[in-house]
Design an enzyme around this catalytic site. Structure first.
Site, PDB file in Angstrom:
ATOM      1  N   LEU A 395       0.799  -1.221   0.000  1.00  0.00           N
ATOM      2  CA  LEU A 395       0.000   0.000   0.000  1.00  0.00           C
ATOM      3  C   LEU A 395       0.837   1.279   0.000  1.00  0.00           C
ATOM      4  O   LEU A 395       0.371   2.322   0.459  1.00  0.00           O
ATOM      5  CB  LEU A 395      -0.955   0.019   1.210  1.00  0.00           C
ATOM      6  CG  LEU A 395      -1.805  -1.243   1.445  1.00  0.00           C
ATOM      7  CD1 LEU A 395      -2.645  -1.071   2.707  1.00  0.00           C
ATOM      8  CD2 LEU A 395      -2.704  -1.521   0.256  1.00  0.00           C
ATOM      9  N   CYS A 396       2.056   1.219  -0.513  1.00  0.00           N
ATOM     10  CA  CYS A 396       2.908   2.420  -0.593  1.00  0.00           C
ATOM     11  C   CYS A 396       3.034   3.111   0.747  1.00  0.00           C
ATOM     12  O   CYS A 396       3.113   4.332   0.819  1.00  0.00           O
ATOM     13  CB  CYS A 396       2.368   3.437  -1.600  1.00  0.00           C
ATOM     14  SG  CYS A 396       2.543   2.903  -3.282  1.00  0.00           S
ATOM     15  N   ASN A 397       3.004   2.359   1.828  1.00  0.00           N
ATOM     16  CA  ASN A 397       3.063   3.004   3.137  1.00  0.00           C
ATOM     17  C   ASN A 397       3.979   2.194   4.054  1.00  0.00           C
ATOM     18  O   ASN A 397       3.521   1.484   4.946  1.00  0.00           O
ATOM     19  CB  ASN A 397       1.644   3.109   3.714  1.00  0.00           C
ATOM     20  CG  ASN A 397       1.590   4.122   4.831  1.00  0.00           C
ATOM     21  OD1 ASN A 397       2.259   3.975   5.835  1.00  0.00           O
ATOM     22  ND2 ASN A 397       0.808   5.162   4.638  1.00  0.00           N
TER      23      ASN A 397
END
Ligand SMILES: *Cc1c(COP(=O)(O)O)cnc(C)c1O
Length: 841
Positions: A395-397
Site C-alpha cells: 500500500l505504498c506506506n
C-alpha cells in the site's frame, strides 16, 4: 459524540450510481483510496466543452491562447475556493500528481544554501518518505507522541537546527484511513523561540480531501505546502496540485531549474543568463506547457461533483457512515470456534464513524480458524474472480505497514532478500503477513457495496465447521499423553558461524525451526583465503573463542573474540546486519570470489567484502580467512537448488541406514506408513539439528571420572538441543542413551525425525571455553561408544513440517527451552498413530 449527528447514509447515492457510474455495473469497487471514479456527466460535459471551444497554448496573444489562459486562471481560483483559501494568501501550482508536488517542494529545500532538515511521520506515503534522500538530516517520527514531544521540546530542538526544516505528514493515512491531527499544520512553525531557522510544514492531503473538507480560511494556521491528487477527488482529470501559502513562497527563490514558461528571458550563447518570471509563484514553478485540457476538465469535474454529491462535508458524512458499517461488519466476523476472521489495522485513537479521527478506509488481514494467516495473494485472486476491486500488498506506506505488522527493518530486508517484493505471492514470511488488504470507500459507494463485501469475506473465509482432517492441527495421540514423558528441552543452542562458539537461545524465547534447522544456525562460515575451504575447529581450535550472538531487536549478528588479538588495534566487536544486504558482499572486485568448500563439497557462500571483517577473523585465528554467508533460504514453499545447497553440506553424515548403532533401529521393522509416495514431509538426508541427552553426558562423565579424566562439558558436543530428564526422576531411573532408540520426538507442538547417530571425531576434545585440547571425552567415548570402528554420540534430527500449512503451528514452527520432549520408538503403538496422523494432516 454530538457532532456526529450529521453522519447519515445518503440514499440518493444509489440513484446516482445507476445513472452516473455505468462502469460499476456488476462489480464492487472498493479502491477509492487508489482513485475514485469519474461520473458519466463529467465526461460528457468535458467533451462538450472541448468540442465547442478552441483552446490554444497559453502565453500568446491569439484568442485561442487567451481563452486557455483565462480558463486556467478561473479554475485556479475555483480550486482554491474549494478549500476556502484566499488567493491573496495562497497560490495553486498545477502538477502531474501529488508526488510531483512533493518533489517541487523537495527541490526547493534541497537548493537551500545549507540543505535542509526533514522530519516525517511514520504513516507517510512512500512519496513523502523519499524526500529524506535529498535532506542533509532526517528523522522519522514513529508515533504521534513523538511528534508532540518534538513540538514541546523547543529548547533542545533549537540547538539542533542549523538549517531550514521541513516537517511532512499525511492528513489521512492512505494505508488505514487514520486522520492525523491538523494542528500540526502550524504548531511547528508557530513556536517562535524554537530557532533562528524556520520550520515549514508540508501537508499531504492527497488521501484526506477525497472524502473530507479542508479549511484553509485562516492563513495563520494553514500549512505552508499542501499536495493533492485531483483524480483521487474526482476520478478525472489525471492531475495534481500544490497549494502554497504565499508567506512561505520565498523558499522557491533558490530553485535552480527553469524551463518552458517559467522564464522571461534566457541568454544561452556566449553568456549564460536568465530572468525568472517573478509575477506569480505558479508562473515560476509550472515548467513547460500546462496540462491545458486536464485543467479545463477540472472545471467540469468540480461542477458535476458538487451537483451530484453537494459539499465535501456531505461526502464525509456518507462515507463515515459506510466505513463504520464496513469496520463493524468485518471485525465482527467469527469462525465457528469463536475466533475473529479479520485482524483490522485501526489506529488506537481512531473511531470509525468519527470523521475527525478516521477516514473511509479499512485495512485488514484474514486468519483461518486456527489463527493462521490467509495469504493476501489468495484473497486478491478470489476477489478478482468474484468482482471485488480491493487493494492488497504494501500500500505504498512502508512505516504504517511495518508498525502494524510488527516487521523489524531486518525482517523486511530479510524478506526482500528472500524474494519478497511488493505485489508478489510471497506474502506470508516467517509467520507474519507482509502486506494488507485495503477496502476504501468514496462518494459513490453504497451500503450494498459494503454488505456484499462483508458477505464475501464471511462466505469464503469464516469457517463454520471444521474440516474433519483439520480438526486437530496437532496430531492427537491418545496412546501417549504428553505429560507421560520425563524429558524436556534443557537448552537450545545455535552456532551462527560454523565451527565457532554456540549461542544459547534465551529462556522464554520461542525459536523458529525450519527444515534446514534452527533459524540462524550455521548461517555463516569462515573460508580460507587461499583454498576457499571452510575452516573447522578441528584444525583451528581458537574458533571456539569466536563468540557470535544474535540480536533480533537490533537486527544484527554480534561477534566477539574471547582470546587475545595479536594486533594493538583490534576491533573489539563486529556487528553485521542480519539482513542479507547484497552490497555487503564481494562481487569479485574486492578480492577474487571463491567457491567455498565445506567438507570437500563446493557450496555457494557469499564472501563479505569488508576488509575490516576479514581482518578481524584473520587476526583472531592467525589464518587468512574471510567471513561468508550462505544464500538466504526462503520460507517452506521454496525448495530451489540453492536452498538445498545452503546448509546441506555443513554437517555431512552418512545415510541413516549406515549410521545406525546396531540394534538401535531394527531393520526388521521398517516404518510401514512412510512409503515414499505418501511421505507427508520432505525427508532430506541433511542433518539439520543435533540432539544430545543430559543423561547420556552424565553416564559418560561417570565413566570418565572413574578413570580420573576431565569431565566433558555439554558444549563440546556442539548440540542444538540438549534433552534432559526431569529432576524428580528417581536416582538410577535415568535413561542414558535412550535417544539411540528414538525414531521420532515431539518437542512442544512440533515433530522431529531422528535420522541416526552422530559420528564423532577428536573435535569433542576441544574445551569450548579455553580452546585447549584434552584427551577426553574422546578416549572414553571410543571405549564405550564404538560400533563398527566408529564412535557415536547424539542423534541427527530433522524437523517434520506439517503437511497442512494453514495453522499457526505450521506457519511459525517454534520450540523453546523447557518444552516437553515425547519420544516415539519403533514398535511403539503410538509411533504408528503418529505416522498415521502426520500422513493425514
Ligand atoms: C495517493 C497518495 C499519494 C501519491 O499521490 P500521486 O497522485 O500518486 O502522486 C501520496 N500520499 C497519499 C496520502 C496518497 O494517498
Amino acid at each position: 459524540m454530538e457532532e456526529q449527528g450529521y453522519i447519515k447514509y445518503n440514499e440518493n447515492v444509489e440513484n446516482i450510481r445507476l445513472r452516473e457510474y455505468p462502469m460499476l455495473h456488476g462489480t464492487t469497487y472498493l479502491d477509492h483510496a487508489g482513485t475514485t471514479l469519474y461520473a458519466k456527466s463529467l465526461i460528457e460535459r468535458f467533451s462538450a466543452d472541448m468540442i465547442s471551444n478552441l483552446y490554444g497554448n497559453p502565453h500568446s496573444a491569439s484568442t485561442s491562447s487567451q481563452l486557455s489562459t483565462r480558463r486556467i486562471e478561473d479554475i485556479r481560483l475555483r480550486l482554491l475556493g474549494l478549500f476556502n483559501a484566499d488567493p491573496e494568501m495562497f497560490d495553486v501550482i498545477f502538477v502531474a500528481n501529488a508526488t510531483a508536488g512533493i518533489k517541487l517542494v523537495m527541490e526547493a529545500f534541497r537548493d537551500q544554501e545549507d540543505g535542509f532538515w526533514y522530519g516525517y511521520h511514520r504513516d507517510s506515503h512512500t512519496s513523502l518518505v523519499g524526500v529524506r534522500e535529498a535532506a542533509k538530516q532526517h528523522r522519522c517520527f514513529t508515533s504521534d507522541a513523538e511528534v508532540e514531544r518534538w513540538l514541546d521540546d523547543d529548547k533542545k530542538h533549537a540547538g539542533n537546527l542549523q538549517r531550514p526544516a521541513l516537517f511532512a505528514y499525511p492528513a489521512q493515512s492512505n494505508m488505514n484511513g487514520r486522520r492525523l491531527p491538523l494542528d500540526w499544520c502550524y504548531r511547528p512553525r508557530s513556536t517562535e523561540n524554537r530557532s533562528k531557522q524556520p520550520v515549514y510544514i508540508l501537508l499531504d492531503a492527497a488521501s484526506f480531501v477525497t472524502t473530507s473538507p479542508l479549511d484553509l480560511s485562516d492563513g495563520d494556521v494553514a500549512p505552508d505546502f499542501i499536495v493533492l491528487s485531483l483524480y483521487k477527488m474526482f476520478g478525472f482529470p489525471d492531475l495534481g496540485a500544490l497549494i502554497v501559502r504565499k508567506a512561505s513562497a520565498h523558499v522557491f527563490n533558490r530553485r535552480r531549474y527553469f524551463g518552458g514558461g517559467t522564464v522571461d528571458m534566457v541568454v544561452c550563447l556566449k553568456e549564460q543568463w536568465h530572468a525568472k518570471k517573478s509575477e506569480t509563484l505558479h508562473e515560476q514553478l509550472e515548467d513547460g506547457t500546462l496540462p491545458i485540457h486536464s485543467i479545463v476538465a477540472l472545471n467540469s469535474a468540480i461542477d458535476v461533483h458538487q451537483e451530484l454529491f453537494g459539499s465535501l462535508e456531505q461526502i464525509s458524512g456518507h462515507t463515515a457512515f459506510l466505513a463504520k458499517e464496513l469496520y463493524d461488519g468485518l471485525s465482527s466476523l467469527r469462525h465457528g470456534n469463536g475466533m475473529a476472521v479479520c485482524e483490522v489495522y485501526k489506529g488506537p485513537s481512531s473511531v470509525y464513524g468519527d470523521p475527525r479521527t478516521q477516514g473511509p478506509i479499512v485495512s485488514f488481514n484474514i486468519r483461518n480458524c486456527y489463527g493462521g494467516w490467509v495469504s493476501n495473494a489468495e484473497v486478491e485472486k478470489l476477489s478478482a474472480v468474484k468482482n471485488f476491486q480491493v487493494r492488497t500488498g504494501g500500500l505504498c506506506n512502508p512505516g504504517g505497514i511495518a508498525s502494524f505488522l510488527g516487521l523489524a527493518p531486518w525482517e523486511m530486508k530479510q524478506n526482500f532478500s528472500a524474494g519478497q517484493r511488493c505485489g508478489n505471492d510471497n506474502d506470508i514470511m516467517g509467520s507474519k503477513p507482509t502486506g494488507m488488504i485495503r477496502a476504501s470507500l468514496g462518494a459513490m459507494s453504497t451500503a450494498e457495496d459494503v454488505n456484499s463485501f462483508v458477505e464475501f469475506v464471511r462466505g469464503f473465509y469464516a469457517q463454520q465447521d471444521f474440516p474433519l482432517s483439520m480438526q486437530a492441527p496437532v496430531p492427537s495421540l491418545p496412546a501417549k499423553p504428553p505429560t507421560a514423558s520425563p524429558f524436556h528441552v534443557e537448552s537450545l543452542t545455535i552456532y551462527p558461524i560454523k565451527s565457532c562458539a554456540g549461542w544459547q537461545v534465551p529462556l522464554g524465547k520461542a525459536w523458529e525451526v525450519r527444515r534446514e534447522g534452527l533459524v540462524w544456525d550455521r548461517e555463516w562460515c569462515l573460508i580460507h583465503q587461499g583454498t576457499g575451504a571452510a575452516l573447522s575447529q578441528k584444525r583451528y581450535p581458537k574458533m571456539a573463542l569466536i563468540r557470535p550472538s544474535i540480536d533480533l531487536d537490533e537486527g544484527v549478528l554480534r561477534i566477539r573474540f574471547a582470546g587475545s588479538l595479536q594486533t594493538t588495534t583490534p576491533t573489539p566487536e563486529l556487528a553485521l546486519p542480519l539482513s542479507a544486504d547484497p552490497t555487503l558482499f564481494s562481487d569479485g572486485s574486492t578480492f577474487k570470489q571463491k567457491t567455498a568448500k565445506v567438507c570437500g563439497d563446493s557450496i555457494t557462500a557469499k564472501t563479505y567484502k569488508s576488509i575490516e571483517i576479514s581482518h578481524f577473523f584473520t587476526q583472531a585465528l592467525g589464518v587468512a580467512c574471510h567471513l561468508a554467508r550462505f544464500p538466504v533460504v526462503g520460507n517452506g514453499s521454496q525448495t530451489s537448488a540453492s536452498s538445498r545447497h545452503s546448509k546441506a553440506h555443513l554437517q555431512p553424515h552418512q545415510l541413516p541406514a549406515r549410521l545406525q548403532i546396531p540394534g538401535a533401529f531394527p531393520d526388521t521393522q521398517p516404518v510401514p506408513l512412510l512409503s515414499a509416495a505418501k511421505r507427508p514431509i520432505l525427508l532430506s538426508n541433511e542433518s539439520p539439528i543435533l540432539t544430545i541427552s543430559r543423561s547420556s553426558i552424565n553416564r559418560l562423565n561417570e565413566l570418565i571420572k572413574e578413570d580420573g579424566g576431565k569431565a566433558a562439558q555439554a558444549e563440546v558436543f556442539r548440540a542444538n538441543i540438549v534433552v534432559a530428564e526431569n529432576l524428580e526422576s528417581m536416582p538410577g531411573a535415568e535413561q542414558p542413551y535412550a535417544e539411540d532408540h528414538w525414531r521420532y520426538v515431539q518437542i512442544g507442538h512440533q515433530f522431529f525425525e531422528m535420522l541416526g547417530s552422530c559420528r564423532r571425531c577428536q573435535m569433542v576434545c576441544i574445551d569450548q571455553y579455553t580452546a585447549e585440547k584434552n584427551e577426553e571425552p574422546y578416549v572414553t567415548l571410543s571405549k564405550t561408544r564404538r560400533f563398527d570402528g566408529k564412535v557415536f554420540f547424539g542423534q541427527h534430527t530433522c524437523h517434520m513440517p506439517f503437511h497442512d500449512v494453514s495453522s499457526p503451528l505450521a506457519q511459525n514452527p517454534t520450540i523453546s527451552v523447557g518444552d516437553l520432549v515425547s519420544p516415539y520408538q519403533d514398535g511403539d503403538s503410538a509411533t504408528g498413530l503418529l505416522l498415521e496422523s502426520l500422513v493425514n494432516t
